[in-house]
Design an enzyme around this catalytic site. Structure first.
Site, short mmCIF file in Angstrom:
data_model
loop_
_atom_site.label_atom_id
_atom_site.label_comp_id
_atom_site.label_asym_id
_atom_site.label_seq_id
_atom_site.Cartn_x
_atom_site.Cartn_y
_atom_site.Cartn_z
CB CYS A 121 -6.97 6.60 5.78
SG CYS A 121 -5.23 6.10 5.69
CD GLU A 443 1.06 1.98 1.45
OE1 GLU A 443 1.52 3.00 2.01
OE2 GLU A 443 -0.01 1.98 0.84
CB SER A 469 3.60 4.76 -0.08
OG SER A 469 3.10 6.05 -0.24
#
Ligand SMILES: CC(C)(O)[C@@H](O)C(=O)O
Length: 556
Positions: A121, A443, A469
């Site tokens: 991630c 984000e 993002s």
């Protein structure tokens, strides 16, 4: 070879340490070999890092087969996809520092000779890189791999389509059932988000900058080949330890420029700006935000990847991997082929060894780019004297002028979009969401997707001192610096103020006269810190501007 780990494993005085290590199965023979830490960011809360425990077994096998001794340890990960749009997202960027600090601390404590960092991630990737650059011991970054795309009505879908479906549903364009159908198919298994979002962007960066062995990252997480890739990383680290190949020798100024070029050519995430600036600070490389403009401007956009394009990471793998991107960058003289990589081969040699799948359509030929310049543009001006960033991939507008619609947090902006309170032409200003202000630069994929889903993508603009993002698309300007919480000009914008965002001239301005602004500045009062204790309070105190990579480690 005199190993750093001998400080902890050899000699009379270290008998207690050996006794403890023997208690968990290590032998005298094991302790004479290079000790390689495996920093695992496995976590059971998200698909991105889900299979990393399995891959760690392969890495350990590879290390043993190559003559080393593996020692695995854990660190953390926070999912952007799961926390998006909530207060939980404030933990995301902060986790990058915790990942870096925790890898640094275990390695200093246990005196490993090398490291393999298993990441997936978004923040785990730069977090691991920051640790390697700080420690400057041989280290490999192994990307756990992307998810496969889901299928909806015959088309590939990712988490991006779910976010945009929320916006479309709020605008009455799709039914609740359709939203549920997309939700149910978008994540068909483990792996990091599928488009050229932040995780895949940073995985691309790690191969091009040289910290990940070439053509390892794009192999999907559920693909059986990933086991062999993981074992191979065990061999690579032993070779790097034997040859004392160090992260700071790899991450030179040229390597950073190569990495920026790879983000530009692949239409990668704006987060790469933040993370590469942070990495450069740790590497002692003098990289500034304007360098992104220079490199992006001269690099063609060669891949049509989601969010603005059509392909996903699994398609890049089928086309031959990031090695094909490296080949294009080197052939076109957009990257320096002499940059060293962790394998001991240069970027040029790695590009040369990469096999391009005949007839592949994913990585375009140099004479057939999607755009002549790359995906990132850095803007400066009265609203962002230190700079801000916009991803131009997929947007045709070069200029937006409109009235400010001011929101002091993401939630307020989201409510305005989903309740039909914005107009075509508006410039949404979302502030107090910066590194210190949020804290943690959330984000804004929820809001940006809602704008797209509601059909405002071609007519409104958004600017924020927060982040986006990698899945964000549209006319969205992020990382506005200085941020509102420290009294940056974004703090003085008022409802209806005219704002100009000019991509062609790289300018962003608040078109209000100086006297009015001076009066607003004089009555501005800094808000109290959002947290007074705990990790977020420490972060608020230490974190630098987004234009410096939002780092916390150079406190002296
Ligand atoms: C796609 C996500 C979840 O938004 C994130 O991974 C990113 O790209 O920043």
């Amino acid at each position: 070879m005199k190993l750093q780990s001998y400080t902890i494993t050899q000699g009379r005085d270290r008998a207690p340490a050996r006794a403890q290590l023997k208690g968990i199965g290590f032998t005298d023979e094991d302790l004479k070999k290079p000790i390689i830490g495996i920093a695992n960011t496995w976590i059971g809360t998200m698909p991105c890092n889900f299979l990393l425990r399995d891959l760690a077994v392969d890495v350990a096998r590879g290390i043993r087969e190559a003559g080393g001794t593996p020692m695995e340890f854990n660190t953390i990960a926070i999912s952007d996809g799961i926390t998006m749009g909530t207060q939980g997202m404030k933990a995301s960027l902060i986790s990058r520092e915790v990942v870096a600090d925790s890898i640094e601390l275990v390695t200093r404590g246990h005196m490993f000779d090398g490291l393999v960092c298993l990441v997936a991630c978004d923040k785990t990737i730069p977090g691991a890189a920051l640790a390697l650059l700080r420690l400057n011991i041989p280290g490999v970054i192994l990307y756990g791999g992307s998810i496969l795309p889901g299928q909806y009505k015959g088309k590939d879908v990712t988490i991006q389509e779910v976010f945009e479906a929320v916006g479309a549903n709020a605008a009455g364009k799709i039914t609740d059932q359709e939203l549920l159908d997309i939700e149910n198919v978008a994540s068909p298994g483990p792996g990091a988000c599928g488009g050229q979002f932040t995780a895949n962007t940073m995985a691309t960066v790690m191969e091009i900058i040289g910290l990940s062995p070439m053509n390892t990252a794009m192999v999907p997480q559920v693909d059986n080949r990933k086991h062999a890739v993981a074992a191979y990383c065990g061999q690579v680290i032993l070779d790097a330890v034997k040859n004392n190949r160090l992260p700071r020798e790899i991450c030179t100024r040229a390597a950073f420029e190569n990495a920026i070029a790879s983000v530009a050519a692949t239409g990668g995430s704006t987060n790469a700006v933040l993370h590469l600036l942070a990495m450069a600070r740790e590497a002692g490389v003098d990289l500034v935000i304007d360098d992104f403009q220079k490199v992006s401007e001269r690099t063609p956009l060669l891949l049509s990847l989601k969010p603005a394009g059509q392909y996903v990471a699994a398609d890049v793998d089928k086309a031959g991997g990031i090695g094909v991107v490296a080949k294009r960058l080197v052939d076109g003289k957009f990257a320096d082929p002499s940059a060293l990589t962790i394998t001991g081969r240069t970027l040029g040699e790695e590009a040369e060894r990469s096999a391009e799948t005949p007839g592949q359509l994913v990585v375009r030929a140099l004479d057939n780019p999607i755009k002549k310049s790359g995906g990132l543009v850095i803007l400066k001006g009265s609203l962002a004297p230190e700079g801000c960033v916009i991803k131009v991939t997929g947007i045709d507008r070069k200029l937006h002028q409109g009235p400010a619609r001011v929101f002091d947090c993401e939630e307020d902006a989201m409510a305005a979009v989903t309740h039909g309170k914005i107009q075509h032409g508006d410039v949404l200003v979302i502030r107090y969401e910066g590194p210190k202000g949020g804290p943690g630069m959330r984000e804004m994929l929820g809001v940006t997707s809602a704008i797209m889903g509601a059909g405002f993508g071609d007519t409104v603009a958004l600017m924020t001192d927060g982040r986006f993002s990698g899945a964000t698309r549209g006319f969205m300007v992020g990382h506005v610096a200085p941020e509102a919480a420290v009294g940056g000009p974004i703090a003085f914008v008022e409802e209806g103020d005219p704002i100009t965002i000019d991509i062609e001239h790289q300018k962003i301005s608040l078109d209000v006269d100086e006297a009015t602004l001076a009066a607003r500045r004089a009555k501005w009062v800094a808000p109290p810190p959002a947290r007074k204790t705990g990790v977020m309070a420490k972060y608020i105190k230490l974190v630098s501007s987004a234009s410096e990579g939002a780092i916390t480690s150079n406190v002296y």
